[in-house]
Design an enzyme around this catalytic site. Structure first.
Site, PDB file in Angstrom:
ATOM      1  CD  GLU A  73      -3.003  -1.064   2.263  1.00 51.08           C
ATOM      2  OE1 GLU A  73      -4.202  -1.231   2.003  1.00 51.08           O
ATOM      3  OE2 GLU A  73      -2.581  -0.853   3.416  1.00 51.08           O
TER       4      GLU A  73
ATOM      5  CD  GLU B 268      -4.539  -5.685   3.251  1.00 52.34           C
ATOM      6  OE1 GLU B 268      -5.288  -4.896   3.876  1.00 52.34           O
ATOM      7  OE2 GLU B 268      -3.310  -5.702   3.366  1.00 52.34           O
TER       8      GLU B 268
END
Length: 620
Positions: free
Chosen positions: A163, A239
């Site tokens: 991320e 995710e």
């Protein structure tokens, strides 16, 4: 020249392929570092029984290299054993080696010895940072490469950083991490993962590398955005946040079965691949829980990482498990797989606490002093976590004076001549003290409540980072005692808990910084702080849930293993004690209480994680 092996997972015209055939990755996150190794197999079997075909895990650098150059890959750190266990369970494996992982894990997985270096600039092309990552990858990545599908292992994909678009836009750094993985033998599918916004994808994705999304809702919007930017790539939700983690002092975050199942349906209906985050959360044992920050305030994460996952912290299947299994099996047409049997529980009971050494005498007994004209930070003391006891002897003017700590990270209990006078938080680090025109013994017990794991404050130091003032005058000449609780040996714990000083009458309350009874036989008074113990016998091994009614804030060990923090502000009330930590026969619980002990602890038969609050993460 040796040819590069063909990756098992590939993609073509928007379709993910496994060995050339259309495939959906149906994964679940399970972190080996949050589950006792003796329970890895059980939890992986439960993932497979939910209908998943893959497990993904981060690798926490600081879990393997607590001190520079000292690497561990045995016991709890045996990542190769974990991956092989997953393979025997019939699962593919996705590895996310960072070097940064977030994961609500202390310092986002980066070692404190690295980020505490003056001038360090993590997650960037800063040369000293890259040099340390390269050394770590030299040790780690060949182990992962040897477990790839092309070499007979289960590893089918490896993530590049984590991320990154939520943090920065150093594309040279991201390319460096990608090339560092490939150059050390990673030949399976490489991918990036970012939140599904233009801002995050612009910062974190790489040309020619599969871009995945992380999200809790609006999967359709995320898929459309990725298609406009990455024509021909399959939709991979790296995710899917089917639950959420908790901070101390907040409510227990949950997500309803209906909401989570509907969002999963949306991903599967698009033909997307998905990883449930988490499928099984586990526990932030020891002092590994990280922290977030908002509006200038620190938000320490609780010890439980249950996260309202489909497989609960203690392994039990939840209603969310069954709802997800129905959808996952329908998506694949696979036969239902039998769940492992439930583990036994210890019988509930109440255990009286026996007071040991008082707080300050105990901490002095187990630590040595370091002197400096100025207060030293955790990093300057070579300490990553736990407590530091600071002491100086300033003259306090007559009457009231303002005592101020600048750069307090994170919380300090203040004592004057052994008496508690208040608690300072990093947001409000001043209080009034009374003086008589003479020198006093000023002590500050500073607690690291977890290093920040996400956002621009990643890598902040701990301890007293500035100075201590009485009014406008700085206090000099300090001694520091390092108290790295999570590194204490059984001998350290025994020294700390040994009674100090003269005996107190049974039932009499010890002062915060005072002495404790010889022999450790006096019951705990309600205002006592320091160490206390409780004993129980177990006929066999079994899970249990430890409650500490009446106690305030502190740390608890079972049989010399640090379970983690407790705090009566909640939301978490019980701490999960996994069966492998319970010894058939005699067991010992040890508390280090910072504020005020209750008179007993309880073993209960189920978790109590606090009043629930529905939470769904949504990117705007």
């Amino acid at each position: 020249m040796t040819p590069i092996p063909q990756a098992l997972l590939t993609y073509s015209e928007g379709t993910l392929l496994r060995a050339g055939r259309p495939h959906q990755v149906l994964a679940g996150t399970l972190h080996y570092f949050r589950v006792h190794p003796d329970q890895w197999h059980d939890r992986l079997e439960r993932l497979a029984a939910m209908g998943l075909n893959t497990v993904d895990t981060y690798i926490a650098w600081n879990f393997h290299e607590r001190r520079t150059g000292e690497h561990r890959f045995d016991g709890w750190q045996d990542i190769e054993r974990f991956v092989r266990t997953a393979q025997r369970t019939g699962l593919d494996v996705i590895v996310r080696p960072g070097p940064y992982i977030c994961a609500e894990w202390d310092n986002g997985g980066l070692p404190a010895w690295l980020t505490d270096r003056p001038g360090m600039r993590p997650r960037s092309s800063y040369a000293p940072y890259l040099e340390e990552v390269a050394r770590w990858f030299d040790v780690l990545i060949p182990r992962i490469a040897g477990l790839q599908a092309a070499r007979g292992g289960p590893v089918v994909a490896v993530q590049v950083e984590n991320e990154y678009g939520s943090y920065g836009d150093d594309h040279a750094y991201m390319r460096w991490v990608h090339d560092a993985l490939a150059g050390r033998g990673i030949t399976e599918l490489l991918y990036t993962a970012d939140g599904p916004t233009e801002l995050m994808l612009d910062g974190g994705s790489l040309p020619g590398v599969l871009a995945a999304a992380t999200l809790g809702s609006r999967a359709d919007q995320a898929a459309r955005l990725l298609r406009t930017r990455r024509s021909g790539e399959p939709f991979l939700c790296a995710e899917f946040w089917n639950g959420w983690f908790d901070h101390w002092g907040e409510k227990h975050h949950t997500r309803s079965v209906g909401s989570a199942a509907a969002a999963l349906d949306e991903i599967l209906a698009k033909g997307g691949s998905v990883s449930l985050y988490p499928a099984h959360g586990g526990t932030n044992f020891g002092l590994w829980a990280g922290a977030n920050h908002a509006g200038g305030a620190l938000q320490p994460t609780v010890t439980s990482y249950d996260s309202d996952a489909p497989i609960a912290e203690h392994g039990a299947p939840t209603p969310k498990f069954h709802a997800f299994r129905d959808r996952l099996l329908a998506a694949t047409g696979a036969a239902e797989r039998e769940l492992p049997r439930s583990r036994p529980l210890l019988a509930p009971r109440s255990l009286p606490l026996t007071r040991g050494a008082g707080l300050l005498p105990a901490l002095e007994a187990v630590s040595d002093t370091v002197a400096s004209p100025h207060p030293l930070s955790f990093g300057q003391l070579g300490q990553s976590s736990g407590l530091v006891l600071y002491r100086a002897h300033p003259v306090l003017p007559r009457g009231a004076s303002e005592l101020t700590v600048t750069g307090l990270h994170d919380r300090a209990q203040v004592f004057v001549d052994g008496a508690a006078v208040g608690v300072l938080e990093r947001e409000t680090a001043s209080l009034t003290v009374e003086g008589a025109g003479r020198a006093v013994r000023l002590e500050l017990l500073v607690e690291n409540q977890g290093r920040i794991n996400y956002g621009p404050l990643l890598g902040q130091g701990k301890g007293i980072l500035g100075g201590v003032r009485v009014e406008r005058r700085l206090v000099h000449h300090w001694t520091m005692r390092s108290l790295p609780l999570d590194e204490w040996t059984a001998d350290d714990l025994a020294r700390a808990t040994a009674p100090v000083g003269e005996a107190a009458p049974v039932g009499e309350t010890a002062s915060v910084g005072g002495t404790a009874p010889v022999g450790g036989t006096a019951p705990v008074g309600e205002a006592a702080s320091g160490f206390a113990t409780a004993q129980f016998d177990a006929e066999g091994s079994g899970d249990t849930f430890l409650a500490l009614p009446g106690s305030g804030k502190g740390f608890v060990w079972i049989n010399d293993f640090l379970l983690g923090r407790y705090w009566n502000i909640g939301p978490q009330t019980t701490l999960y004690v996994p069966a492998p930590l319970v010894t058939p026969g005699a067991n010992r619980l040890t508390l280090l209480e910072l504020e005020g002990l209750g008179d007993h602890v309880e073993l209960r038969t189920g978790p109590e994680l606090g009043p629930p609050e529905e939470y769904i993460e949504t990117f705007s």
